[in-house]
Design an enzyme around this catalytic site. Structure first.
Site, mmCIF file in Angstrom:
data_model
loop_
_atom_site.group_PDB
_atom_site.id
_atom_site.type_symbol
_atom_site.label_atom_id
_atom_site.label_comp_id
_atom_site.label_asym_id
_atom_site.label_seq_id
_atom_site.Cartn_x
_atom_site.Cartn_y
_atom_site.Cartn_z
ATOM 1 N N ARG A 81 85.392 -5.441 62.495
ATOM 2 C CA ARG A 81 86.478 -4.683 63.123
ATOM 3 C C ARG A 81 87.262 -5.657 63.997
ATOM 4 N NH1 ARG A 81 83.917 -0.130 66.469
ATOM 5 N NH2 ARG A 81 83.730 0.948 64.483
ATOM 6 N N ARG A 151 86.497 -1.738 74.509
ATOM 7 C CA ARG A 151 86.890 -1.941 73.102
ATOM 8 C C ARG A 151 88.399 -2.196 72.962
ATOM 9 N NH1 ARG A 151 82.948 0.576 69.626
ATOM 10 N NH2 ARG A 151 80.930 0.306 70.616
ATOM 11 N N LYS A 213 79.414 1.695 75.345
ATOM 12 C CA LYS A 213 80.796 1.375 74.964
ATOM 13 C C LYS A 213 81.799 1.976 75.953
ATOM 14 C CE LYS A 213 80.517 3.371 70.881
ATOM 15 N NZ LYS A 213 80.768 4.125 69.630
ATOM 16 N N LYS A 215 86.192 2.743 76.458
ATOM 17 C CA LYS A 215 87.444 2.787 75.701
ATOM 18 C C LYS A 215 88.650 3.045 76.599
ATOM 19 C CE LYS A 215 85.184 4.194 71.480
ATOM 20 N NZ LYS A 215 85.003 5.231 70.436
ATOM 21 N N CYS A 433 86.838 10.487 59.513
ATOM 22 C CA CYS A 433 86.188 9.195 59.776
ATOM 23 C C CYS A 433 85.744 8.575 58.457
ATOM 24 C CB CYS A 433 84.998 9.385 60.696
ATOM 25 S SG CYS A 433 83.617 10.202 59.855
ATOM 26 N N CYS A 439 78.787 4.104 56.339
ATOM 27 C CA CYS A 439 78.297 4.374 57.692
ATOM 28 C C CYS A 439 76.823 4.783 57.678
ATOM 29 C CB CYS A 439 79.131 5.474 58.348
ATOM 30 S SG CYS A 439 78.524 5.816 60.006
ATOM 31 N N CYS A 478 79.426 13.045 61.314
ATOM 32 C CA CYS A 478 78.254 13.283 62.165
ATOM 33 C C CYS A 478 78.788 13.567 63.571
ATOM 34 C CB CYS A 478 77.307 12.071 62.146
ATOM 35 S SG CYS A 478 77.787 10.745 63.266
ATOM 36 N N CYS A 482 83.908 10.068 65.265
ATOM 37 C CA CYS A 482 84.870 8.966 65.089
ATOM 38 C C CYS A 482 86.220 9.430 64.552
ATOM 39 C CB CYS A 482 84.282 7.919 64.154
ATOM 40 S SG CYS A 482 82.685 7.301 64.700
HETATM 41 FE FE1 SRM Z 1 82.903 5.330 65.761
HETATM 42 C C1 SRM Z 1 79.643 4.452 65.619
HETATM 43 C C2 SRM Z 1 83.430 4.122 62.690
HETATM 44 C C3 SRM Z 1 86.245 5.581 66.275
HETATM 45 C C4 SRM Z 1 82.314 7.421 68.425
HETATM 46 N N1 SRM Z 1 81.726 4.399 64.408
HETATM 47 C C5 SRM Z 1 80.409 4.087 64.558
HETATM 48 C C6 SRM Z 1 79.916 3.224 63.393
HETATM 49 C C7 SRM Z 1 80.121 1.785 63.771
HETATM 50 C C8 SRM Z 1 78.475 3.506 62.921
HETATM 51 C C9 SRM Z 1 77.373 2.664 63.533
HETATM 52 O O1 SRM Z 1 77.207 2.661 64.759
HETATM 53 O O2 SRM Z 1 76.666 2.015 62.772
HETATM 54 C C10 SRM Z 1 80.939 3.675 62.309
HETATM 55 C C11 SRM Z 1 81.187 2.681 61.178
HETATM 56 C C12 SRM Z 1 81.594 3.375 59.910
HETATM 57 C C13 SRM Z 1 82.107 2.448 58.909
HETATM 58 O O3 SRM Z 1 81.423 2.254 57.871
HETATM 59 O O4 SRM Z 1 83.205 1.903 59.070
HETATM 60 C C14 SRM Z 1 82.118 4.064 63.164
HETATM 61 N N2 SRM Z 1 84.516 4.797 64.729
HETATM 62 C C15 SRM Z 1 84.536 4.391 63.436
HETATM 63 C C16 SRM Z 1 85.947 4.307 62.896
HETATM 64 C C17 SRM Z 1 86.149 3.181 61.903
HETATM 65 C C18 SRM Z 1 86.331 5.668 62.285
HETATM 66 C C19 SRM Z 1 87.573 5.708 61.454
HETATM 67 O O5 SRM Z 1 87.507 6.388 60.422
HETATM 68 O O6 SRM Z 1 88.601 5.127 61.785
HETATM 69 C C20 SRM Z 1 86.720 4.162 64.221
HETATM 70 C C21 SRM Z 1 86.841 2.734 64.645
HETATM 71 C C22 SRM Z 1 87.549 2.601 65.931
HETATM 72 C C23 SRM Z 1 87.881 1.205 66.324
HETATM 73 O O7 SRM Z 1 88.720 0.589 65.652
HETATM 74 O O8 SRM Z 1 87.348 0.737 67.340
HETATM 75 C C24 SRM Z 1 85.788 4.884 65.172
HETATM 76 N N3 SRM Z 1 84.083 6.257 67.164
HETATM 77 C C25 SRM Z 1 85.443 6.353 67.100
HETATM 78 C C26 SRM Z 1 85.899 7.399 67.975
HETATM 79 C C27 SRM Z 1 87.337 7.870 68.140
HETATM 80 C C28 SRM Z 1 88.081 7.085 69.172
HETATM 81 O O9 SRM Z 1 87.544 6.203 69.834
HETATM 82 O O10 SRM Z 1 89.263 7.391 69.349
HETATM 83 C C29 SRM Z 1 84.769 7.940 68.575
HETATM 84 C C30 SRM Z 1 84.737 9.171 69.523
HETATM 85 C C31 SRM Z 1 85.237 8.887 70.881
HETATM 86 C C32 SRM Z 1 84.104 8.511 71.800
HETATM 87 O O11 SRM Z 1 83.772 7.341 71.850
HETATM 88 O O12 SRM Z 1 83.559 9.411 72.426
HETATM 89 C C33 SRM Z 1 83.632 7.200 68.071
HETATM 90 N N4 SRM Z 1 81.265 5.800 66.871
HETATM 91 C C34 SRM Z 1 81.228 6.718 67.892
HETATM 92 C C35 SRM Z 1 79.864 6.840 68.342
HETATM 93 C C36 SRM Z 1 79.351 7.750 69.495
HETATM 94 C C37 SRM Z 1 79.467 7.112 70.828
HETATM 95 C C38 SRM Z 1 78.820 7.923 71.926
HETATM 96 O O13 SRM Z 1 79.471 8.125 72.940
HETATM 97 O O14 SRM Z 1 77.674 8.335 71.761
HETATM 98 C C39 SRM Z 1 79.090 5.992 67.525
HETATM 99 C C40 SRM Z 1 77.557 5.772 67.593
HETATM 100 C C41 SRM Z 1 77.117 4.987 68.783
HETATM 101 O O15 SRM Z 1 77.896 4.348 69.468
HETATM 102 O O16 SRM Z 1 75.920 5.032 69.027
HETATM 103 C C42 SRM Z 1 79.995 5.363 66.606
HETATM 104 FE FE1 SF4 Z 2 79.853 7.389 60.883
HETATM 105 FE FE2 SF4 Z 2 79.477 9.567 62.303
HETATM 106 FE FE3 SF4 Z 2 81.354 7.865 63.017
HETATM 107 FE FE4 SF4 Z 2 81.722 9.284 60.856
HETATM 108 S S1 SF4 Z 2 81.513 10.116 62.928
HETATM 109 S S2 SF4 Z 2 82.050 7.072 61.008
HETATM 110 S S3 SF4 Z 2 79.685 9.481 60.078
HETATM 111 S S4 SF4 Z 2 79.206 7.461 63.048
#
Ligand code: SRM
Ligand code: SF4
Length: 569
Positions: A81, A151, A213, A215, A433, A439, A478, A482
């Site tokens: 990323r 981030r 993390k 943001k 997402c 993922c 999930c 995201c």
């Molecule tokens: Fe996310 C984890 C994809 C935006 C909350 N996210 C992941 C992972 C890396 C899975 C992992 O930990 O192994 C996913 C990878 C999937 C893949 O194969 O690409 C993933 N997140 C994404 C992306 C690519 C979704 C998308 O379709 O665009 C977004 C990448 C953003 C970026 O460029 O930095 C993405 N993730 C978000 C958002 C939305 C936002 O930030 O606007 C959230 C919700 C907002 C928040 O943070 O509350 C988000 N991602 C998470 C979480 C839960 C964090 C938490 O507070 O518990 C995880 C899991 C974790 O961190 O443990 C996670």
């Molecule tokens: Fe993966 Fe869950 Fe984030 Fe979708 S919402 S990209 S399933 S960690």
């Protein structure tokens, strides 16, 4: 030892704290693992540490079982990323990432994310250094795009539309740089940088980095395209006479939760007040610092800023930020969010240049039959003299096009299916997402489910005679959220294969969290519910009343006002 600070959570520290603490400022033994060609993966601590360098270890879940049958280890690879504050990327940079994706990634795609950057999926270990060096040559890195750090910093797209947008973008860049880790680990490991014996320190993030993390966004009202309530720290641009003079600061948003654990919940950010522009970096560092020191390092599920605010109280947190930054927040200046989606098609900027926003379903840039999106973007990059801007809705802006180049860019965009005239408002307002197959945390399909689900909703809108209307519809595989389903009018949260929790009642501006309506239901059950509710909306909705607002007004769903108390009730 007595706890000197009553806001520190006591107990056995989470395992990630040991990993960070022993990592020698994020180096670990990554270099040793890189040389190990017996496995495609990274071992133990390094599995976590590569995240701070912008990579996640993954495998293709579609073929995992088949490989296991053949007694093969999963096909380990990394997803990268990039760091792109405000989502701006130059044509030369685009061509480099286009080439790398085609030649060295298993999926061949460029995936635009919900945080204004791109991901490569499926890069095998022998190509990882090449990947970083390729990016470095064109001035891109992936530092701190994952891990317990600040981030990629978001900024309202289309920044050149007005001087305020341009200034806001400059602040997004400055904040990103200010809050970056200071360790030289990235340069040493990936760019073969010189190893210098220094006593490194992380003055802002702390030597153990953040508890979780973090943001940040810079947003220019009335457009909330970055979804401020999903973020820990937000700077809402306030301008006077067309000049940016300061920011309202919002702290403590976040969307993730864990199924069955009611101590976790999505939460909106709190309004701390107004600051003048010269205090921006001090306030950013102070908010990060308070979260660094008071955030929960025992339980990672309750470690984000939103939970720190719930635990210590908003006023206490705010007062500490004021103390550390040497400021007093003034009452917030008035502002309003009136929209969130991207403005598709051409807009003219203040400087006389034009900007074309194109729709990229799911942000997945690849060549499809009859829609050669990836080739199209590359062809445009070859002749484009402006830049590209990635939006927080996974779309793309071909920005700063001179009037004399407009026709040529439009012709290329049409030739490659980047502009089509038949995309419904509903499709433009939908997002998912990544989820399966890459993922590791996915419980249900999201990206692959979205296109068909949108077709079904389009059908329901047409059936009820409101085909031109749309619902902000988001799917997330999930409860991590995201795809930001927890700020949608209709949000689906993956529970298991083909099963989702259905949340309803968010608004179109992204200022209300949708409430759980039904749990663990099938795709058909979701459509049945939506059929009935869209029918009611068509009959009884007021002019211009959004679907979510209608459901709240009709008391079909109760509004989420204080999510710590009423999200689950
Ligand atoms: Fe996310 C984890 C994809 C935006 C909350 N996210 C992941 C992972 C890396 C899975 C992992 O930990 O192994 C996913 C990878 C999937 C893949 O194969 O690409 C993933 N997140 C994404 C992306 C690519 C979704 C998308 O379709 O665009 C977004 C990448 C953003 C970026 O460029 O930095 C993405 N993730 C978000 C958002 C939305 C936002 O930030 O606007 C959230 C919700 C907002 C928040 O943070 O509350 C988000 N991602 C998470 C979480 C839960 C964090 C938490 O507070 O518990 C995880 C899991 C974790 O961190 O443990 C996670
Ligand atoms: Fe993966 Fe869950 Fe984030 Fe979708 S919402 S990209 S399933 S960690």
């Amino acid at each position: 030892m007595a706890n000197e600070n009553k806001y520190i959570v006591e107990g056995k520290l989470a395992e990630n704290e040991r990993i960070k603490g022993e990592s020698n400022f994020l180096r670990g033994t990554i270099e040793k693992d890189l040389k190990d060609d017996l496995t495609g993966g990274f071992t133990a601590d390094n599995f976590q540490l590569i995240r701070f360098h912008g990579m996640y270890q993954q495998d293709d879940r579609d073929i995992r079982a088949e490989r296991a049958k053949q007694k093969l280890e999963p096909l380990q690879n990394v997803m990268l990323r990039a760091r792109l504050p405000g989502g701006i990327i130059q044509p030369k940079q685009w061509l480099a990432i286009d080439k790398f994706a085609a030649e060295h990634s298993l999926f061949g795609s460029i995936r635009l994310t919900t945080r204004q950057t791109f991901q490569f999926h499926g890069v095998l270990k022998p190509q990882i250094k090449l990947m970083h060096q390729t990016l470095d040559k064109v001035g891109i890195d992936s530092i701190a795009t994952a891990g317990d750090v600040n981030r990629n910093v978001l900024c309202t797209s289309n920044p050149v539309e007005s001087e305020v947008h341009q200034e806001a973008y400059e602040w997004a860049k400055k904040i990103s740089e200010h809050l970056l880790p200071k360790t030289r680990a990235y340069a040493e490991i990936w760019l073969d940088g010189e190893k210098v014996e220094t006593t490194e320190q992380e003055p802002i993030l702390g030597n153990n980095y953040l508890p979780r993390k973090f943001k940040t966004t810079v947003v220019v009202p009335p457009h909330n395209d970055v979804d401020v309530h999903a973020n820990d720290l937000n700077f809402v641009a306030i301008s006077k006479d067309g000049k940016l003079v300061g920011f309202n600061v919002l702290v403590g948003g976040g969307l993730a939760m864990t199924h069955g654990d009611h101590t976790t919940f999505p939460r909106k950010a709190d309004d701390f007040g107004y600051i003048s522009i010269d205090k921006t970096l001090d306030v950013a560092a102070a908010v990060v610092g308070v979260q660094r020191d008071w955030g929960n390092r025992v339980n990672r599920k309750n470690a984000k800023t939103k939970y720190t605010l719930e635990r210590v109280g908003v006023e206490k947190f705010k007062a500490e930020v004021e103390k550390r930054a040497g400021i007093k927040f003034a009452p917030s200046e008035a502002y309003e969010f009136t929209s969130r989606g991207d403005r598709f098609g051409w807009v003219e900027g203040v400087d006389g240049n034009y900007h074309l926003t194109v729709f990229i379903e799911n942000g997945r840039i690849l060549d499809y039959p009859g829609k050669t999106l990836k080739t199209g973007c590359a062809e445009i990059a070859k002749v484009h003299n402006g830049d590209f801007r990635l939006t927080a809705n996974q779309n793309l802006v071909i920005a700063a096009v001179a009037p004399e180049d407009k026709d040529r860019i439009e012709a290329l965009a049409r030739e490659h299916g980047l502009i089509t005239d038949d995309v419904s408002n509903q499709r433009l307002d939908s997002m998912a997402c990544v989820s399966l197959p890459t993922c590791p945390l996915a419980m249900a399909e999201a990206e692959r489910y979205l296109p068909g689900a949108v077709t079904d909703i389009e059908g329901l809108l047409a059936k009820h005679g409101i085909a031109d209307k749309s619902i902000i519809f988001r799917v997330t595989g999930c409860p991590n959220g995201c795809g930001r389903a927890m700020l949608a009018e209709v949000g689906l949260v993956g529970k298991g294969p083909g099963k989702y929790n259905l949340h309803l009642g968010g608004d179109r501006e992204g200022t209300r969290i949708p409430k759980m309506y039904k749990e663990n239901i099938s795709e058909q059950e979701i459509l049945n519910d939506l059929d009935e509710l869209i029918g009611l909306w068509a009959q009884k909705g007021n002019d211009n009343e959004g679907f979510g607002d209608f459901l709240i007004r009709e008391k079909i769903v109760a509004p989420v006002i204080n999510s710590a108390k009423d999200f689950y009730v």
